[in-house]
Motif scaffolding. Structure first.
Motif, mmCIF file in Angstrom:
data_model
loop_
_atom_site.group_PDB
_atom_site.id
_atom_site.type_symbol
_atom_site.label_atom_id
_atom_site.label_comp_id
_atom_site.label_asym_id
_atom_site.label_seq_id
_atom_site.Cartn_x
_atom_site.Cartn_y
_atom_site.Cartn_z
ATOM 1 N N GLY A 7 0.837 -1.191 0.000
ATOM 2 C CA GLY A 7 0.000 0.000 0.000
ATOM 3 C C GLY A 7 0.868 1.235 0.000
ATOM 4 O O GLY A 7 1.603 1.472 0.965
ATOM 5 N N CYS A 8 0.821 2.015 -1.080
ATOM 6 C CA CYS A 8 1.695 3.188 -1.196
ATOM 7 C C CYS A 8 0.883 4.471 -1.313
ATOM 8 O O CYS A 8 1.200 5.371 -2.089
ATOM 9 C CB CYS A 8 2.644 3.034 -2.382
ATOM 10 N N GLY A 9 -0.175 4.526 -0.540
ATOM 11 C CA GLY A 9 -0.921 5.769 -0.409
ATOM 12 C C GLY A 9 -0.231 6.672 0.593
ATOM 13 O O GLY A 9 0.990 6.605 0.773
ATOM 14 N N ASP A 32 -1.887 0.383 -7.943
ATOM 15 C CA ASP A 32 -2.068 1.575 -8.770
ATOM 16 C C ASP A 32 -0.770 1.857 -9.539
ATOM 17 O O ASP A 32 0.185 2.407 -8.989
ATOM 18 C CB ASP A 32 -2.442 2.767 -7.886
ATOM 19 N N SER A 33 -0.758 1.518 -10.818
ATOM 20 C CA SER A 33 0.459 1.655 -11.622
ATOM 21 C C SER A 33 0.875 3.110 -11.812
ATOM 22 O O SER A 33 2.070 3.421 -11.883
ATOM 23 C CB SER A 33 0.268 0.984 -12.981
ATOM 24 N N GLU A 34 -0.100 4.008 -11.886
ATOM 25 C CA GLU A 34 0.220 5.434 -12.057
ATOM 26 C C GLU A 34 0.927 5.976 -10.812
ATOM 27 O O GLU A 34 1.916 6.711 -10.907
ATOM 28 C CB GLU A 34 -1.057 6.224 -12.328
ATOM 29 N N LYS A 35 0.420 5.598 -9.657
ATOM 30 C CA LYS A 35 1.031 6.019 -8.395
ATOM 31 C C LYS A 35 2.452 5.470 -8.275
ATOM 32 O O LYS A 35 3.388 6.182 -7.891
ATOM 33 C CB LYS A 35 0.173 5.534 -7.231
ATOM 34 N N ILE A 36 2.610 4.194 -8.625
ATOM 35 C CA ILE A 36 3.923 3.557 -8.552
ATOM 36 C C ILE A 36 4.912 4.239 -9.495
ATOM 37 O O ILE A 36 6.080 4.468 -9.144
ATOM 38 C CB ILE A 36 3.816 2.053 -8.876
ATOM 39 N N ALA A 37 4.451 4.593 -10.697
ATOM 40 C CA ALA A 37 5.333 5.252 -11.658
ATOM 41 C C ALA A 37 5.827 6.591 -11.113
ATOM 42 O O ALA A 37 7.012 6.934 -11.263
ATOM 43 C CB ALA A 37 4.599 5.460 -12.987
ATOM 44 N N MET A 38 4.950 7.338 -10.472
ATOM 45 C CA MET A 38 5.351 8.621 -9.883
ATOM 46 C C MET A 38 6.380 8.415 -8.779
ATOM 47 O O MET A 38 7.406 9.095 -8.732
ATOM 48 C CB MET A 38 4.123 9.353 -9.328
ATOM 49 N N ASN A 41 9.767 7.584 -9.911
ATOM 50 C CA ASN A 41 10.460 8.767 -10.437
ATOM 51 C C ASN A 41 10.761 9.786 -9.342
ATOM 52 O O ASN A 41 11.179 10.913 -9.624
ATOM 53 C CB ASN A 41 9.627 9.423 -11.533
ATOM 54 N N GLY A 42 10.523 9.402 -8.099
ATOM 55 C CA GLY A 42 10.821 10.295 -6.988
ATOM 56 C C GLY A 42 9.795 11.377 -6.767
ATOM 57 O O GLY A 42 10.068 12.359 -6.064
ATOM 58 N N GLN A 43 8.588 11.207 -7.322
ATOM 59 C CA GLN A 43 7.544 12.217 -7.202
ATOM 60 C C GLN A 43 6.424 11.719 -6.291
ATOM 61 O O GLN A 43 5.734 10.752 -6.633
ATOM 62 C CB GLN A 43 6.958 12.545 -8.575
ATOM 63 N N PRO A 44 6.200 12.336 -5.154
ATOM 64 C CA PRO A 44 5.085 11.935 -4.291
ATOM 65 C C PRO A 44 3.755 12.187 -5.005
ATOM 66 O O PRO A 44 3.578 13.230 -5.648
ATOM 67 C CB PRO A 44 5.222 12.855 -3.076
ATOM 68 N N PRO A 45 2.800 11.270 -4.912
ATOM 69 C CA PRO A 45 1.495 11.463 -5.559
ATOM 70 C C PRO A 45 0.567 12.370 -4.761
ATOM 71 O O PRO A 45 -0.594 12.521 -5.101
ATOM 72 C CB PRO A 45 0.943 10.030 -5.646
ATOM 73 N N PHE A 46 1.075 12.966 -3.691
ATOM 74 C CA PHE A 46 0.305 13.882 -2.851
ATOM 75 C C PHE A 46 1.289 14.857 -2.221
ATOM 76 O O PHE A 46 2.500 14.639 -2.228
ATOM 77 C CB PHE A 46 -0.471 13.130 -1.766
ATOM 78 N N PHE A 47 0.750 15.954 -1.677
ATOM 79 C CA PHE A 47 1.602 16.962 -1.057
ATOM 80 C C PHE A 47 1.827 16.625 0.411
ATOM 81 O O PHE A 47 0.876 16.423 1.167
ATOM 82 C CB PHE A 47 0.953 18.349 -1.164
ATOM 83 N N GLU A 48 3.081 16.539 0.806
ATOM 84 C CA GLU A 48 3.449 16.335 2.205
ATOM 85 C C GLU A 48 4.831 16.929 2.415
ATOM 86 O O GLU A 48 5.795 16.514 1.781
ATOM 87 C CB GLU A 48 3.446 14.853 2.560
#
Length: 440
Positions: A7-9, A32-38, A41-48
């Motif tokens: 789980g990578c939320g 979620d492949s889109e989340k994993i791809a981000m 690439n070192g890009q968090p899928p949310f702001f933190e």
């Protein structure tokens, strides 16, 4: 150690990066492949805050990878389950399908002597059920429940510098005391954290599961209590902020979370208190948490009160009135709009005919996906332009630091509702604003 995070939320991504920061070799797994791809690439899928930095360091070290392939967990020593447990669509209960799917996937690919660590917020009794299943499949494996206590906006700090860690062990391992295998493994994972003197509490499964939801229920109760006092203050002319200052000096009570306003939201407090109520009713002890229904109701009433006050300020009708809504996320330093009071209020105002222009430093993309009918403006100045009413509902620093005179030069009418009691009323009044604070 070799660690997997399923789980990578919000919870899982932060935890995976933090474990790599502590020196472990980590693989994060998500469907979620889109989340994993981000994340790859070192890009968090949310702001933190601070997450991009530790994510970058983890990638550069080679200790962190992300994938949709759960077979990659096969050589890991420890597996963290950090999937979501959202509220069911037509029930107050938690949706356990993601926890069950994570456990099922792990049980098929894990080493037979590995340790599973549950971090998801689950109904009490879940850990024992999973432990029974695990024992039947892998008799030499162990399950430990290790609840998370993350605050959005401070999640990295709360993971690496927690105020406590809680271990929920099986009855058999509890009898083993400090020799319990899962306890020793998790101590190794958290070695650097524990070395700083962080308190470690060892409990049974049920207690560990209840720690998180009871903490959230207590915080929600404290927030709703002061908002209930705000309702009385509004009816009597008292000032709820001064009231909170006074009772907050009592060491038994404390001042934190005694901030009256538009109420709480987000992905945890609302759904967790409802899930606790649902589980208590299933256990036949629903009366013990009846008060939490009123906590939830008070929270909802504060949103309604903001809309009522906006209508009163604008002469009884919102039709065609331009309202600048400052804030969309449920709290500052986040892009989370789940059950956000700010977004809810904006939608309600729009439904009553107001020309709503909403702004937020981070929350606009997520808000647009949920409610495209609202007009969004990234620029605070443009959002304020020609407004008949300014409504502050998320206390971002940039809004708290607004200059009353400058803002007054942008709007059409100087009407302000401070939905978080985050501003200094006298400063706005001196600049000839009609200032309205909740409970003041």
């Amino acid at each position: 150690m070799r660690v997997s995070v399923i789980g990578c939320g919000y919870l899982g991504a932060v935890h995976a990066a933090a474990m790599a920061e502590l020196g472990h070799d980590v693989v994060g797994i998500d469907v979620d492949s889109e989340k994993i791809a981000m994340l790859e690439n070192g890009q968090p899928p949310f702001f933190e805050p601070d997450l991009p930095e530790i994510l970058s360091r983890a990638h550069e070290s080679g200790r962190l990878t992300f994938s949709t392939d759960i077979t990659l967990v096969a050589d890991c020593d420890v597996h963290f389950i950090g999937v979501g447990t959202p509220q069911l669509p037509h029930s107050d209960a938690a949706d356990m399908q993601y926890v069950e799917a994570a456990f099922e996937g792990l049980s098929q690919h894990m080493r037979p002597d590995a340790v599973i660590v549950g971090k998801s917020t689950v109904p009490v009794g879940t850990a024992q059920e999973l432990a029974n299943k695990l024992q039947a499949i892998h008799p030499n494996a162990s399950l430990i429940w290790n609840p998370e206590f993350l605050r959005e906006g401070f999640a990295v700090k709360d993971t690496l510098e927690p105020d406590r860690v809680v271990y929920g062990l099986s009855a058999k391992e509890l009898e083993s005391g400090d020799r319990a295998r899962s306890l020793q493994v998790l101590d190794d994972v958290y070695k650097q954290i524990l070395a700083t003197g962080t308190p470690r509490l060892v409990t049974d499964y049920a207690t560990a599961e209840l720690v998180k939801v009871s903490a959230n229920a207590f915080l929600a109760t404290k927030i709703s209590f002061i908002n209930a006092m705000a309702e009385i203050a509004e009816a009597t002319g008292a000032d709820v902020t001064q009231l909170a200052d006074a009772i907050g000096l009592d060491e038994r009570i404390g001042r934190r979370f005694l901030n009256a306003g538009v109420g709480f939201g987000g992905g945890c407090l609302p759904k967790d208190i409802r899930a606790l109520i649902a589980r208590a009713e299933e256990l036949g002890v629903g009366r013990s948490v009846t008060f939490l229904r009123e906590v939830d109701d008070i929270n909802s009433r504060r949103r309604e009160r903001v809309v009522e006050l906006a209508t009163e300020v604008l002469g009884g009708s919102l039709n065609g009135k331009r309202v600048a809504v400052l804030g969309l996320t449920f709290k500052p330093n986040s892009d989370d709009v789940r059950d956000s009071p700010a977004l809810d209020v904006a939608v309600r105002l729009k439904g009553l005919g107001a020309d709503v222009v909403a702004t937020d430093p981070q929350g606009i993309p997520n808000a647009e996906q949920r409610h495209p009918q609202i007009n969004y403006e990234l620029s605070t100045e443009k959002a304020l332009q020609s407004a008949d009413l300014v409504l502050l509902v998320t206390e971002w620093d940039e809004y708290k630091q607004l200059d009353p005179t400058f803002v007054g030069s942008l709007v059409r009418e100087k009407n302000l509702i401070d939905g978080r009691n985050a501003l200094v009323p006298v400063q706005w009044s001196l600049a000839e604003w009609n200032y309205f604070g909740l409970g003041r």
